[in-house]
Design a protein around this motif. Structure first.
Motif, mmCIF file in Angstrom:
data_model
loop_
_atom_site.group_PDB
_atom_site.id
_atom_site.type_symbol
_atom_site.label_atom_id
_atom_site.label_comp_id
_atom_site.label_asym_id
_atom_site.label_seq_id
_atom_site.Cartn_x
_atom_site.Cartn_y
_atom_site.Cartn_z
ATOM 1 N N ARG A 277 0.833 -1.205 0.000
ATOM 2 C CA ARG A 277 0.000 0.000 0.000
ATOM 3 C C ARG A 277 0.876 1.266 0.000
ATOM 4 O O ARG A 277 0.554 2.260 -0.659
ATOM 5 C CB ARG A 277 -0.947 -0.007 1.209
ATOM 6 N N TRP A 279 3.945 1.496 -1.241
ATOM 7 C CA TRP A 279 4.519 1.614 -2.579
ATOM 8 C C TRP A 279 3.474 2.130 -3.574
ATOM 9 O O TRP A 279 3.781 2.898 -4.478
ATOM 10 C CB TRP A 279 5.061 0.269 -3.053
ATOM 11 N N GLY A 280 2.236 1.640 -3.406
ATOM 12 C CA GLY A 280 1.167 2.093 -4.302
ATOM 13 C C GLY A 280 0.932 3.582 -4.191
ATOM 14 O O GLY A 280 0.708 4.278 -5.193
ATOM 15 N N ARG A 281 0.951 4.085 -2.916
ATOM 16 C CA ARG A 281 0.729 5.523 -2.716
ATOM 17 C C ARG A 281 1.916 6.347 -3.231
ATOM 18 O O ARG A 281 1.741 7.379 -3.864
ATOM 19 C CB ARG A 281 0.505 5.818 -1.225
ATOM 20 N N GLU A 282 3.120 5.833 -2.942
ATOM 21 C CA GLU A 282 4.304 6.599 -3.352
ATOM 22 C C GLU A 282 4.463 6.631 -4.865
ATOM 23 O O GLU A 282 4.875 7.648 -5.444
ATOM 24 C CB GLU A 282 5.560 5.976 -2.715
ATOM 25 N N GLY A 283 4.152 5.543 -5.569
ATOM 26 C CA GLY A 283 4.339 5.485 -7.019
ATOM 27 C C GLY A 283 3.065 5.642 -7.810
ATOM 28 O O GLY A 283 3.081 5.534 -9.045
ATOM 29 N N ASP A 284 1.966 5.824 -7.061
ATOM 30 C CA ASP A 284 0.657 5.924 -7.726
ATOM 31 C C ASP A 284 0.471 4.771 -8.714
ATOM 32 O O ASP A 284 0.097 4.967 -9.875
ATOM 33 C CB ASP A 284 0.530 7.281 -8.433
ATOM 34 N N ASN A 285 0.781 3.556 -8.172
ATOM 35 C CA ASN A 285 0.777 2.355 -9.022
ATOM 36 C C ASN A 285 -0.345 1.421 -8.564
ATOM 37 O O ASN A 285 -0.310 0.880 -7.453
ATOM 38 C CB ASN A 285 2.129 1.642 -8.922
ATOM 39 N N GLU A 286 -1.352 1.207 -9.437
ATOM 40 C CA GLU A 286 -2.514 0.376 -9.105
ATOM 41 C C GLU A 286 -2.132 -1.077 -8.867
ATOM 42 O O GLU A 286 -2.802 -1.789 -8.111
ATOM 43 C CB GLU A 286 -3.548 0.484 -10.238
ATOM 44 N N PHE A 289 -1.597 -1.789 -5.231
ATOM 45 C CA PHE A 289 -2.855 -1.837 -4.477
ATOM 46 C C PHE A 289 -3.566 -3.179 -4.687
ATOM 47 O O PHE A 289 -4.135 -3.750 -3.763
ATOM 48 C CB PHE A 289 -3.768 -0.673 -4.875
#
Length: 523
Positions: A277, A279-286, A289
């Motif tokens: 989660r 990493w998803g927020r930091e890289g905006d990578n779905e 998530f």
């Protein structure tokens, strides 16, 4: 024959005794129910017998199943012991009375009347034989001899002592020949011979037997399956007591390892979810998530294990040794004693420092009397007992009594001469929590009385311990802890006990009271 308890729940007020319990009993099984004092062993026996209501679940018993239940209370009955035993066979008893009346009548009649009475006697005797009357009365004699009350068969049941009634009540249940025999502490009030006879009888019996007992050797000889109640739940072990004890420890270690492994896996998944989660927020990578959601689903599917709990009674006392005594602790010379009959005479024995001796013998041979003579509670009638120097004795009697109007805490403060804080701390070492300490002494169970008396006795520095039936009323956990502490005790031990397991664990020598004297055996 089957008895099936399905998802049974039994509670008293707010306390759940049996919690969603399932148990299936099949024909010919020999089962023990074990667990801590107060865990619900006797309650479970009563549920099986149909004597206790349940709040939830179902009790299913196959048709025409005959159940006999021996509890720790005595039946009320007016009449002879034989009549009490034969209540199950009232038809046979009635026919026997008729036959005896005819036998007396035939002594006083002429030949014509005699022929008529003989014919009548023959008809009654034939019916008596059809009901297996001779075998039943032989069976009564065998059980009375085995449980050692043959001389009481024609005594009035009401005048028997508590121990005698206990043996007669046990005999009554054995005579009923049920499909299922439920026994609650059947070895209470039996000596070695009585226990050995009962063990042999039950071990060779084909009926279903379910027993609650604190006698570990008895369980080793008589059962092949053990159900343990712990925290309202039931666990099954296949084997006798020794197998149960070994497997219980191994099972606990396995469950602990499995629980810890699952906890580590849960922690690993939770950490991975947090990481994905982040990493998803930091890289905006779905994708991160989605990976987190996938791991959350896997986490939700895990069936969480309960933390395994191994019952450890909060008893961690250590025995305080006084100054050591002289080498010869006791010298018994030509000791004799009698009440209504001679108990023993010409008893000679020497007890040395650090020796561990068990006093054994049949009921009524004078074991407790010998202890009382040693303690000076009974006056010596014949012979002498000489004591060594510097002996400091701790004594646990068989019959323990306390003032009824005091609480445990009040009594302990008075006897231990401690302030309240120290008294509470000391009592907790003997398994009494803060709620227990407010109990009235008159409401204590046998096990609680024993633990309280031990607490009082062991508060003093001693170099000799005398115990009279110390394992009566105690559960396995308490007995194990007492055994471990006594094994570490550096002084002298003298114990009266019917607990063969306890004797073998602690004693090196036996003083056997038999044939109105005492013989010494090395273990």
């Amino acid at each position: 024959m089957t008895i099936h308890l399905q998802n049974i729940t039994k509670s008293y007020t707010q306390d759940i005794i049996l919690d969603d319990l399932t148990m299936k009993i099949t024909d010919g099984e020999h089962i023990a129910i074990v667990g801590e004092n107060g865990c619900g062993k006797s309650t479970l026996l009563k549920v099986i017998a149909g004597l206790e209501n349940i709040q939830e679940g179902e009790r299913i018993v196959s048709k025409h199943t005959k159940i006999a239940y021996l509890n720790q209370n005595f039946d009320e009955f007016s009449g002879t012991v034989e009549a009490y035993l034969m209540q199950t066979y009232s038809d046979i008893m009635h026919l026997q009375k008729k036959m005896k009346a005819l036998e007396k009548a035939m002594e006083k009649v002429d030949e014509v009347e005699l022929e008529h009475l003989l014919k009548k006697y023959g008809n009654i005797q034939e019916r008596f034989e059809q009901l297996d009357g001779y075998h039943i009365f032989t069976f009564v004699d065998q059980i009375a001899h085995g449980l050692q009350f043959s001389s009481l068969l024609y005594s009035e049941y009401e005048v028997l002592s508590g121990g005698e009634k206990a043996r007669v009540n046990l005999a009554r249940r054995l005579l009923e020949r049920p499909d299922v025999l439920l026994l609650d502490e059947p070895t209470n009030h039996l000596d070695f011979k009585g226990i050995a006879w009962l063990e042999n009888f039950l071990a060779n019996d084909k009926q279903t037997i379910i027993v609650v007992s604190h006698d570990r050797t008895f369980l080793n000889h008589c059962v092949s399956k053990i159900y343990e109640i712990s925290y309202g739940e039931l666990s099954v072990y296949h084997g006798n007591y020794d197998v149960y004890r070994k497997e219980k420890n191994e099972r606990f270690l396995r469950m602990q390892e499995d629980y810890e492994a699952q906890q580590n896996e849960i922690k690993r998944l939770e950490a991975a979810i947090r990481q994905f989660r982040q990493w998803g927020r930091e890289g905006d990578n779905e994708k991160f998530f989605k990976k987190a959601i996938m791991l959350e689903k896997r986490l939700d599917k895990i069936e969480r294990m309960r933390r395994p709990r191994l019952i450890q009674r909060n008893m961690d006392f250590t025995l305080s040794m006084a100054k050591r005594s002289s080498k010869h602790v006791l010298e018994i010379k030509e000791l004799g004693h009698c009440f209504d009959k001679l108990l023993f005479e010409h008893v000679n024995a020497t007890l040395c420092f650090k020796e561990r001796v068990a006093i054994c013998g049949e009921n009524g041979t004078g074991k407790s009397t010998l202890i009382k003579l040693i303690m000076g509670v009974e006056e010596i009638q014949e012979g002498s007992i000489q004591y060594g120097n510097h002996i400091a004795i701790g004594y646990l009697p068989q019959m323990i009594s306390f003032p009824k109007d005091m609480t445990i805490l009040e009594y302990a403060k008075k006897e231990l001469c401690m302030n309240e804080e120290d008294t509470r701390r000391y009592l907790m070492k003997y398994g009494f929590d803060h709620i227990d300490m407010m109990k009235r002494l008159k409401a204590l169970s046998g096990g609680e009385k024993t633990r309280l008396k031990l607490a009082e006795m062991l508060s003093k520095e001693i170099n000799m311990i005398i115990l009279d039936e110390p394992t009566n009323h105690l559960d396995f956990t308490s007995i194990d802890i007492i055994e471990e502490n006594l094994q570490a005790f550096a002084g002298t031990l003298l114990v009266v006990s019917h607990d063969r397991y306890f004797i073998q664990a602690l004693c090196e020598k036996v003083w056997m009271l038999e044939d109105q004297t005492m013989k010494e055996y090395i273990l």
